[in-house]
Scaffold this motif. Structure first.
Motif, PDB file in Angstrom:
ATOM      1  N   ARG A   1      10.334  24.032 -54.388  1.00  0.00           N
ATOM      2  CA  ARG A   1      10.358  25.094 -53.203  1.00  0.00           C
ATOM      3  C   ARG A   1      10.426  24.372 -51.882  1.00  0.00           C
ATOM      4  NH1 ARG A   1       5.047  28.760 -54.905  1.00  0.00           N
ATOM      5  NH2 ARG A   1       6.049  29.771 -56.444  1.00  0.00           N
ATOM      6  N   PRO A   2      10.534  25.171 -50.708  1.00  0.00           N
ATOM      7  CA  PRO A   2      10.705  24.436 -49.465  1.00  0.00           C
ATOM      8  C   PRO A   2       9.340  23.620 -49.225  1.00  0.00           C
ATOM      9  CG  PRO A   2      11.030  26.886 -49.152  1.00  0.00           C
ATOM     10  CD  PRO A   2      10.495  26.751 -50.786  1.00  0.00           C
TER      11      PRO A   2
ATOM     12  N   ALA B   1      16.304  33.909 -54.285  1.00  0.00           N
ATOM     13  CA  ALA B   1      16.001  32.995 -52.951  1.00  0.00           C
ATOM     14  C   ALA B   1      16.255  33.801 -51.805  1.00  0.00           C
ATOM     15  CB  ALA B   1      17.196  31.843 -53.121  1.00  0.00           C
ATOM     16  N   GLU B   2      17.081  34.898 -51.800  1.00  0.00           N
ATOM     17  CA  GLU B   2      17.036  35.754 -50.481  1.00  0.00           C
ATOM     18  C   GLU B   2      15.778  36.396 -50.252  1.00  0.00           C
ATOM     19  OE1 GLU B   2      20.407  38.072 -51.176  1.00  0.00           O
ATOM     20  OE2 GLU B   2      21.966  36.385 -51.225  1.00  0.00           O
ATOM     21  N   THR B   3      15.241  36.515 -51.322  1.00  0.00           N
ATOM     22  CA  THR B   3      13.896  37.433 -51.167  1.00  0.00           C
ATOM     23  C   THR B   3      12.744  36.336 -51.503  1.00  0.00           C
ATOM     24  OG1 THR B   3      13.949  38.088 -53.628  1.00  0.00           O
ATOM     25  CG2 THR B   3      14.974  39.472 -52.164  1.00  0.00           C
ATOM     26  N   HIS B   4      12.900  35.301 -51.192  1.00  0.00           N
ATOM     27  CA  HIS B   4      11.834  34.258 -51.524  1.00  0.00           C
ATOM     28  C   HIS B   4      11.408  34.279 -52.742  1.00  0.00           C
ATOM     29  CE1 HIS B   4      12.398  33.481 -47.455  1.00  0.00           C
ATOM     30  NE2 HIS B   4      12.115  34.553 -47.040  1.00  0.00           N
ATOM     31  N   ALA B   5      12.063  34.670 -53.837  1.00  0.00           N
ATOM     32  CA  ALA B   5      11.593  34.620 -55.267  1.00  0.00           C
ATOM     33  C   ALA B   5      12.346  33.308 -55.833  1.00  0.00           C
ATOM     34  CB  ALA B   5      12.037  35.686 -56.076  1.00  0.00           C
ATOM     35  N   PHE B   6      12.099  32.999 -57.163  1.00  0.00           N
ATOM     36  CA  PHE B   6      12.485  32.158 -57.843  1.00  0.00           C
ATOM     37  C   PHE B   6      12.826  32.351 -59.171  1.00  0.00           C
ATOM     38  CE2 PHE B   6       9.627  30.428 -54.714  1.00  0.00           C
ATOM     39  CZ  PHE B   6      10.435  29.271 -54.164  1.00  0.00           C
TER      40      PHE B   6
ATOM     41  N   SER C   1      19.884  33.825 -59.142  1.00  0.00           N
ATOM     42  CA  SER C   1      19.107  32.966 -58.649  1.00  0.00           C
ATOM     43  C   SER C   1      19.040  32.978 -57.185  1.00  0.00           C
ATOM     44  CB  SER C   1      19.296  31.573 -59.246  1.00  0.00           C
ATOM     45  OG  SER C   1      18.408  30.491 -58.571  1.00  0.00           O
ATOM     46  N   GLU C   2      20.107  33.238 -56.864  1.00  0.00           N
ATOM     47  CA  GLU C   2      20.997  33.068 -55.409  1.00  0.00           C
ATOM     48  C   GLU C   2      20.348  34.399 -54.700  1.00  0.00           C
ATOM     49  OE1 GLU C   2      24.948  33.051 -54.282  1.00  0.00           O
ATOM     50  OE2 GLU C   2      25.182  31.096 -55.351  1.00  0.00           O
TER      51      GLU C   2
ATOM     52  N   THR D   1       8.191  37.719 -58.039  1.00  0.00           N
ATOM     53  CA  THR D   1       8.524  36.467 -57.200  1.00  0.00           C
ATOM     54  C   THR D   1       8.894  35.298 -58.031  1.00  0.00           C
ATOM     55  OG1 THR D   1       6.295  36.181 -56.797  1.00  0.00           O
ATOM     56  CG2 THR D   1       7.534  37.436 -55.246  1.00  0.00           C
TER      57      THR D   1
END
Length: 115
Positions: free
Chosen positions: A106-107, A74-79, A70-71, A46
């Motif tokens: 992060r959000p 982000a779809e899998t809540h990873a960075f 990176s995109e 992640t």
């Protein structure tokens, strides 16, 4: 003709991976970088820290890999976070408005914790 040399090292610690790249990232080697980073996501990582300290050169093909992965992350809540890019690579990222790979948020505004 000799192909550019690129070494890829990965060290996992739980759901976090440090991927160290050494050599040249260009159209010949970018697919190997993509495969290594996508493998991290497939393995459930992640937070992918990419160390660019020993990258001699990274062209647009390498930057495209970092942006695409990176995109996908982000779809899998990873960075995906890039560390120690060359000044040239950092400038390219800034010019493309992609400095979020260097200074991710992060959000809610929290930054991922550093290793």
């Amino acid at each position: 003709m000799t192909l550019p040399r690129l070494n890829i090292y990965r060290h996992d610690r739980g759901a976090r991976a440090l991927v160290t790249l050494a050599g040249v990232i260009n159209p010949d080697t970018a697919p190997r970088v993509r495969a290594a980073l996508e493998r991290c996501l497939q393995d459930g990582i992640t937070l992918i820290d990419v160390d660019l300290t020993t990258v001699d050169r990274c062209d647009d093909s390498g930057l495209s890999v970092f942006l695409d992965v990176s995109e996908r992350a982000a779809e899998t809540h990873a960075f995906l976070v890039l560390h120690h890019p060359s000044p040239q690579t950092e400038r390219l990222l800034m010019d493309r408005g992609s400095d979020g790979l260097l200074y991710p948020m992060r959000p809610g505004g929290a930054r991922p914790q550093r290793a």
